[in-house]
Design a protein around this motif. Structure first.
Motif, PDB file in Angstrom:
ATOM      1  N   ILE A  40      43.225  44.999   8.222  1.00 21.15           N
ATOM      2  CA  ILE A  40      43.894  45.965   7.350  1.00 21.15           C
ATOM      3  C   ILE A  40      43.347  47.360   7.641  1.00 21.15           C
ATOM      4  O   ILE A  40      42.273  47.512   8.225  1.00 21.15           O
ATOM      5  CB  ILE A  40      43.708  45.644   5.848  1.00 21.15           C
ATOM      6  CG1 ILE A  40      42.226  45.691   5.459  1.00 21.15           C
ATOM      7  CG2 ILE A  40      44.314  44.300   5.507  1.00 21.15           C
ATOM      8  CD1 ILE A  40      41.981  45.495   3.966  1.00 21.15           C
ATOM      9  N   THR A  79      42.684  52.761   4.392  1.00 23.24           N
ATOM     10  CA  THR A  79      43.351  53.151   3.152  1.00 23.24           C
ATOM     11  C   THR A  79      43.713  51.928   2.312  1.00 23.24           C
ATOM     12  O   THR A  79      43.511  51.911   1.094  1.00 23.24           O
ATOM     13  CB  THR A  79      44.625  53.964   3.458  1.00 23.24           C
ATOM     14  OG1 THR A  79      44.238  55.211   4.040  1.00 23.24           O
ATOM     15  CG2 THR A  79      45.409  54.249   2.187  1.00 23.24           C
ATOM     16  N   THR A  80      44.242  50.891   2.950  1.00 24.01           N
ATOM     17  CA  THR A  80      44.570  49.650   2.237  1.00 24.01           C
ATOM     18  C   THR A  80      43.307  49.031   1.650  1.00 24.01           C
ATOM     19  O   THR A  80      43.306  48.543   0.515  1.00 24.01           O
ATOM     20  CB  THR A  80      45.250  48.642   3.189  1.00 24.01           C
ATOM     21  OG1 THR A  80      46.454  49.211   3.688  1.00 24.01           O
ATOM     22  CG2 THR A  80      45.581  47.342   2.467  1.00 24.01           C
ATOM     23  N   LEU A 140      42.073  47.825  -2.285  1.00 25.27           N
ATOM     24  CA  LEU A 140      42.295  46.379  -2.247  1.00 25.27           C
ATOM     25  C   LEU A 140      41.798  45.692  -3.514  1.00 25.27           C
ATOM     26  O   LEU A 140      40.730  46.005  -4.036  1.00 25.27           O
ATOM     27  CB  LEU A 140      41.577  45.785  -1.034  1.00 25.27           C
ATOM     28  CG  LEU A 140      41.842  44.312  -0.716  1.00 25.27           C
ATOM     29  CD1 LEU A 140      43.287  44.119  -0.256  1.00 25.27           C
ATOM     30  CD2 LEU A 140      40.875  43.827   0.367  1.00 25.27           C
ATOM     31  N   GLN A 170      45.464  40.815  -4.201  1.00 31.35           N
ATOM     32  CA  GLN A 170      46.108  41.273  -2.970  1.00 31.35           C
ATOM     33  C   GLN A 170      45.495  40.585  -1.747  1.00 31.35           C
ATOM     34  O   GLN A 170      46.202  40.175  -0.836  1.00 31.35           O
ATOM     35  CB  GLN A 170      45.970  42.789  -2.845  1.00 31.35           C
ATOM     36  CG  GLN A 170      46.806  43.577  -3.839  1.00 31.35           C
ATOM     37  CD  GLN A 170      46.499  45.069  -3.796  1.00 31.35           C
ATOM     38  OE1 GLN A 170      45.416  45.476  -3.382  1.00 31.35           O
ATOM     39  NE2 GLN A 170      47.450  45.879  -4.233  1.00 31.35           N
ATOM     40  N   ASP A 227      42.722  54.284   9.818  1.00 35.97           N
ATOM     41  CA  ASP A 227      44.148  54.471   9.528  1.00 35.97           C
ATOM     42  C   ASP A 227      44.940  54.812  10.785  1.00 35.97           C
ATOM     43  O   ASP A 227      46.140  54.553  10.864  1.00 35.97           O
ATOM     44  CB  ASP A 227      44.335  55.585   8.499  1.00 35.97           C
ATOM     45  CG  ASP A 227      43.810  55.195   7.129  1.00 35.97           C
ATOM     46  OD1 ASP A 227      43.679  53.981   6.870  1.00 35.97           O
ATOM     47  OD2 ASP A 227      43.530  56.097   6.317  1.00 35.97           O
TER      48      ASP A 227
END
Length: 368
Positions: free
Chosen positions: A50, A53-54, A58, A62, A119
């Motif tokens: 991932i 940013t995710t 988190l 999720q 990112d």
């Protein structure tokens, strides 16, 4: 101008014709009831990649969904408490982070990898692989030399190109058209821009990242600096404690400017966060202990300066100096007594975990 650079069963039956008149008798077997087959689905979780940013937002639910956590009975499913905290912290300057993940129920355990990438990285739709590289500005002499020698390792050093797999494996990315790129770099002049594309691997060209290599006649670059400095586990002593850290990356400056254009440069370091007591996840404890004044720097192994919120001179080169690559930290250790070190008096030695932060500043002017 002063600049700062801060992963079936087939059944067959044969019937024979009978040509005799003899009576044939056979015992008829008892047919048992059909057996019941029970399949138990073990607890499982998928490795995933991932973006930072995710990761920073988190949640456990999720992550459960992204990892396709499955099992016969997920009642009481638990996740290691530090997983989400670590992910939410992000990369903190690193290129990637491989976080081991453990899911448990009352009878089962499933382990997987959660890989964080920047990112800027390109991640596959199934989150199983990623490739990343960064645009870079190179001095003309370095660009020409890389092109002439076809040195991908050196090019990758500057573009920080890497391929990532969800199992935490990291490998070199592959140049899409190596011959074309090296030829362009070999013949590059000042202000040329050479677009370069990296593929995930030689066999897999479905995942790519393109970056520009900008060429100048000379430049001053902060090539690398440590994102982590660790003193490891130290024992409390009845005398003053001195220790030198290990670095995940060296402090390296690359100066490709010609001597008559070279304005000199200076490297500084300062303490942006003093060493303070933290919990296991790295969060500062309210009312915790502090090691303010315990970090020092010595350029020659004799003279020393206490690190603080003010800049401390690390190294300086005069105007007109011939450029090159300067690995400032290669001889910083306990043998030479040079570099950054920890010195804690007896009165400040308390068993605890401490964390702090430093800021490195490269200026394109010499020190006064």
């Amino acid at each position: 101008m002063k600049r700062l650079f801060i992963i079936n069963v087939v059944l067959s039956l044969a019937l024979l014709n009978s040509i005799t008149t003899n009576k044939i008798s056979a015992a008829v077997p008892n047919i048992s009831q059909k057996a019941t087959i029970t399949i138990t689905l073990k607890l499982s979780a998928q490795n995933i990649i991932i973006s930072e940013t995710t990761a920073k937002s988190l949640t456990e639910s999720q992550l459960k969904s992204l990892m396709n956590v499955a099992g016969e009975n997920l009642a009481g499913l638990q996740l290691d408490a530090n997983t989400i905290k670590t992910a939410n912290t992000g990369l903190e300057g690193r290129d990637y982070l491989d976080i081991p993940v453990t899911w448990t129920t009352s009878h089962e355990k499933a382990q997987a990898h959660l890989v964080l990438v920047a990112d800027e990285a390109v991640i596959s739709s199934d989150r199983q692989k990623a490739v990343n590289a960064y645009p870079v500005t190179l001095g003309q002499d370095i660009a020409n030399e890389i092109g002439a020698s076809r040195n991908q390792e050196k090019l990758d050093f500057y573009t920080r190109a890497k391929a990532y797999q969800a199992d935490g494996t990291v490998s070199p990315a592959v140049l899409a058209n190596a011959g074309e790129y090296f030829s362009a770099l070999k013949n590059a002049a000042s202000n040329d821009v050479v677009p370069i594309t990296y593929n995930f691997s030689a066999a897999d060209k479905t995942l790519s990242k393109s970056v520009d290599v900008t060429v100048f006649s000379g430049s001053l670059n902060f090539t690398s600096a440590p994102s982590t400095m660790s003193f490891g586990q130290l024992k409390v002593k009845p005398i003053s404690l001195r220790a030198f850290p290990s670095y995940d990356q060296d402090v390296v400056v690359t100066d490709t400017r010609l001597a008559f254009k070279n304005t000199g440069w200076t490297m500084f370091v300062k303490e942006n966060r003093p060493l303070v007591e933290v919990d296991e996840s790295g969060v500062a404890l309210a009312g915790g202990r502090s090691l303010v004044g315990a970090l020092w720097f010595s350029a020659d192994g004799v003279n020393k300066t206490m690190l603080s919120a003010n800049n401390t001179l690390v190294h300086s080169e005069l105007a007109g100096t011939k450029g090159g690559t300067f690995n400032l930290s290669q001889n910083w250790n306990g043998t030479t007594q040079k570099g950054i070190y920890l010195e804690v008096p007896v009165t400040q030695q308390y068993a605890a975990k401490y964390q702090g932060g430093l800021t490195w500043t490269l200026s394109d002017v010499p020190s006064n």
